[in-house]
Design a protein around this motif. Structure first.
Motif, PDB file in Angstrom:
ATOM      1  N   HIS A 118       0.529   9.291 -14.429  1.00  0.00           N
ATOM      2  CA  HIS A 118       1.647  10.237 -14.630  1.00  0.00           C
ATOM      3  C   HIS A 118       2.998   9.581 -14.864  1.00  0.00           C
ATOM      4  O   HIS A 118       4.035  10.153 -14.558  1.00  0.00           O
ATOM      5  N   GLU A 119       2.984   8.370 -15.449  1.00  0.00           N
ATOM      6  CA  GLU A 119       4.227   7.795 -15.946  1.00  0.00           C
ATOM      7  C   GLU A 119       4.345   8.130 -17.424  1.00  0.00           C
ATOM      8  O   GLU A 119       3.332   8.262 -18.113  1.00  0.00           O
ATOM      9  N   TRP A 120       5.577   8.247 -17.896  1.00  0.00           N
ATOM     10  CA  TRP A 120       5.806   8.373 -19.349  1.00  0.00           C
ATOM     11  C   TRP A 120       6.467   7.094 -19.830  1.00  0.00           C
ATOM     12  O   TRP A 120       7.111   6.381 -19.059  1.00  0.00           O
ATOM     13  N   VAL A 121       6.291   6.811 -21.125  1.00  0.00           N
ATOM     14  CA  VAL A 121       6.795   5.580 -21.719  1.00  0.00           C
ATOM     15  C   VAL A 121       7.419   5.908 -23.071  1.00  0.00           C
ATOM     16  O   VAL A 121       6.782   6.530 -23.916  1.00  0.00           O
ATOM     17  N   LYS A 122       8.662   5.488 -23.257  1.00  0.00           N
ATOM     18  CA  LYS A 122       9.332   5.615 -24.549  1.00  0.00           C
ATOM     19  C   LYS A 122       9.472   4.208 -25.110  1.00  0.00           C
ATOM     20  O   LYS A 122      10.090   3.350 -24.488  1.00  0.00           O
ATOM     21  N   ILE A 123       8.867   3.975 -26.272  1.00  0.00           N
ATOM     22  CA  ILE A 123       8.859   2.651 -26.889  1.00  0.00           C
ATOM     23  C   ILE A 123       9.957   2.568 -27.943  1.00  0.00           C
ATOM     24  O   ILE A 123      10.024   3.408 -28.840  1.00  0.00           O
ATOM     25  N   VAL A 156      11.880  -1.992 -19.582  1.00  0.00           N
ATOM     26  CA  VAL A 156      11.029  -3.173 -19.521  1.00  0.00           C
ATOM     27  C   VAL A 156      10.993  -3.850 -20.881  1.00  0.00           C
ATOM     28  O   VAL A 156      10.856  -3.172 -21.902  1.00  0.00           O
ATOM     29  N   LYS A 157      11.104  -5.174 -20.882  1.00  0.00           N
ATOM     30  CA  LYS A 157      10.864  -5.946 -22.105  1.00  0.00           C
ATOM     31  C   LYS A 157       9.369  -6.209 -22.151  1.00  0.00           C
ATOM     32  O   LYS A 157       8.821  -6.910 -21.307  1.00  0.00           O
ATOM     33  N   GLY A 202      11.121  -0.594 -30.179  1.00  0.00           N
ATOM     34  CA  GLY A 202      10.941  -2.017 -30.462  1.00  0.00           C
ATOM     35  C   GLY A 202      10.094  -2.647 -29.379  1.00  0.00           C
ATOM     36  O   GLY A 202       8.976  -2.193 -29.119  1.00  0.00           O
ATOM     37  N   ASP A 203      10.632  -3.684 -28.696  1.00  0.00           N
ATOM     38  CA  ASP A 203       9.876  -4.307 -27.606  1.00  0.00           C
ATOM     39  C   ASP A 203      10.420  -3.912 -26.230  1.00  0.00           C
ATOM     40  O   ASP A 203      10.148  -4.570 -25.231  1.00  0.00           O
ATOM     41  N   ILE A 204      11.167  -2.802 -26.210  1.00  0.00           N
ATOM     42  CA  ILE A 204      11.702  -2.279 -24.947  1.00  0.00           C
ATOM     43  C   ILE A 204      11.025  -0.932 -24.637  1.00  0.00           C
ATOM     44  O   ILE A 204      10.916  -0.064 -25.505  1.00  0.00           O
ATOM     45  N   ALA A 205      10.575  -0.792 -23.405  1.00  0.00           N
ATOM     46  CA  ALA A 205       9.967   0.467 -22.960  1.00  0.00           C
ATOM     47  C   ALA A 205      10.824   1.060 -21.851  1.00  0.00           C
ATOM     48  O   ALA A 205      11.184   0.372 -20.899  1.00  0.00           O
ATOM     49  N   THR A 206      11.171   2.339 -22.000  1.00  0.00           N
ATOM     50  CA  THR A 206      11.827   3.084 -20.928  1.00  0.00           C
ATOM     51  C   THR A 206      10.722   3.864 -20.229  1.00  0.00           C
ATOM     52  O   THR A 206       9.873   4.478 -20.874  1.00  0.00           O
ATOM     53  N   ILE A 207      10.736   3.839 -18.884  1.00  0.00           N
ATOM     54  CA  ILE A 207       9.637   4.396 -18.100  1.00  0.00           C
ATOM     55  C   ILE A 207      10.168   5.325 -17.016  1.00  0.00           C
ATOM     56  O   ILE A 207      11.185   5.046 -16.380  1.00  0.00           O
ATOM     57  N   GLY A 208       9.448   6.427 -16.809  1.00  0.00           N
ATOM     58  CA  GLY A 208       9.757   7.361 -15.731  1.00  0.00           C
ATOM     59  C   GLY A 208       8.485   8.086 -15.330  1.00  0.00           C
ATOM     60  O   GLY A 208       7.397   7.712 -15.760  1.00  0.00           O
ATOM     61  N   VAL A 235       5.286   9.758  -0.102  1.00  0.00           N
ATOM     62  CA  VAL A 235       5.764   8.606  -0.868  1.00  0.00           C
ATOM     63  C   VAL A 235       4.660   8.256  -1.865  1.00  0.00           C
ATOM     64  O   VAL A 235       3.484   8.226  -1.507  1.00  0.00           O
ATOM     65  N   SER A 236       5.037   8.006  -3.098  1.00  0.00           N
ATOM     66  CA  SER A 236       4.068   7.711  -4.142  1.00  0.00           C
ATOM     67  C   SER A 236       4.445   6.414  -4.854  1.00  0.00           C
ATOM     68  O   SER A 236       5.607   6.218  -5.207  1.00  0.00           O
ATOM     69  N   ASP A 237       3.450   5.537  -5.049  1.00  0.00           N
ATOM     70  CA  ASP A 237       3.690   4.300  -5.785  1.00  0.00           C
ATOM     71  C   ASP A 237       3.885   4.595  -7.268  1.00  0.00           C
ATOM     72  O   ASP A 237       3.342   5.569  -7.797  1.00  0.00           O
ATOM     73  N   LEU A 238       4.639   3.727  -7.921  1.00  0.00           N
ATOM     74  CA  LEU A 238       4.854   3.791  -9.365  1.00  0.00           C
ATOM     75  C   LEU A 238       4.117   2.621  -9.987  1.00  0.00           C
ATOM     76  O   LEU A 238       4.280   1.484  -9.556  1.00  0.00           O
ATOM     77  N   PHE A 239       3.292   2.897 -11.010  1.00  0.00           N
ATOM     78  CA  PHE A 239       2.458   1.867 -11.615  1.00  0.00           C
ATOM     79  C   PHE A 239       2.967   1.492 -13.000  1.00  0.00           C
ATOM     80  O   PHE A 239       3.283   2.356 -13.813  1.00  0.00           O
ATOM     81  N   MET A 240       3.017   0.204 -13.267  1.00  0.00           N
ATOM     82  CA  MET A 240       3.513  -0.317 -14.531  1.00  0.00           C
ATOM     83  C   MET A 240       2.540   0.029 -15.663  1.00  0.00           C
ATOM     84  O   MET A 240       1.371  -0.335 -15.593  1.00  0.00           O
ATOM     85  N   PRO A 241       3.027   0.732 -16.687  1.00  0.00           N
ATOM     86  CA  PRO A 241       2.139   1.095 -17.798  1.00  0.00           C
ATOM     87  C   PRO A 241       1.889  -0.039 -18.789  1.00  0.00           C
ATOM     88  O   PRO A 241       0.897  -0.014 -19.511  1.00  0.00           O
ATOM     89  N   LEU A 242       2.781  -1.024 -18.825  1.00  0.00           N
ATOM     90  CA  LEU A 242       2.681  -2.152 -19.759  1.00  0.00           C
ATOM     91  C   LEU A 242       3.198  -3.407 -19.063  1.00  0.00           C
ATOM     92  O   LEU A 242       4.183  -3.347 -18.338  1.00  0.00           O
ATOM     93  N   THR A 243       2.570  -4.543 -19.300  1.00  0.00           N
ATOM     94  CA  THR A 243       3.063  -5.795 -18.744  1.00  0.00           C
ATOM     95  C   THR A 243       4.423  -6.128 -19.359  1.00  0.00           C
ATOM     96  O   THR A 243       4.599  -6.026 -20.578  1.00  0.00           O
ATOM     97  N   GLY A 244       5.371  -6.500 -18.509  1.00  0.00           N
ATOM     98  CA  GLY A 244       6.672  -6.880 -19.025  1.00  0.00           C
ATOM     99  C   GLY A 244       7.668  -7.167 -17.928  1.00  0.00           C
ATOM    100  O   GLY A 244       7.384  -7.004 -16.740  1.00  0.00           O
TER     101      GLY A 244
END
Length: 126
Positions: free
Chosen positions: A13-18, A103-104, A20-26, A65-74
């Motif tokens: 349930h994270e979203w990712v806006k790409i 995230v880069k 270029g090589d930058i991702a905004t995550i929420g 409390v809920s953990d947040l998981f990285m959708p992409l390595t960076g």
């Protein structure tokens, strides 16, 4: 339910806006609705490189409390400091002012593994 088509999503349930090589995550509108009133966002991985599916922070709601998981390595290059004073922005504007980190991206091939808006809709409706 608000699921913008220009974004990518994860099964966590994270979203990712790409851009270029930058991702905004929420977290998604669905996720914030399930969590309830957000009272604190904790991200202690600023300037760290975080691997895909590792925890990059947590969200504290009134009841959980809920953990947040990285959708992409960076490398986490920015934290939304506005959330320190107004964590409720995650509830009121999850895809806008409620973003969490930037995230880069280290490996852009991982983008292919993210869910489309249609696939995410199917996930939360099943």
């Amino acid at each position: 339910m608000n699921i913008p088509s220009e974004l990518k999503y994860t099964k966590d349930h994270e979203w990712v806006k790409i851009e270029g090589d930058i991702a905004t995550i929420g977290i998604t509108d669905f996720a914030q609705g399930e969590l309830g009133d957000i009272v604190y966002v904790d991200v202690d991985t600023l300037d760290d490189t975080v691997e895909i599916e590792e925890v990059f922070g947590s969200v504290e709601a009134v009841k959980t409390v809920s953990d947040l998981f990285m959708p992409l390595t960076g490398e986490v290059i920015e934290f939304n400091e506005g959330l320190e004073d107004e964590p409720e922005l995650v509830n009121s504007d999850p895809y806008g002012k409620g973003w969490m980190i930037k995230v880069k991206i280290s490996d852009t091939s991982q983008i292919e593994g993210l869910l489309s808006d249609e696939a995410y809709k199917e996930l939360i409706q099943s």
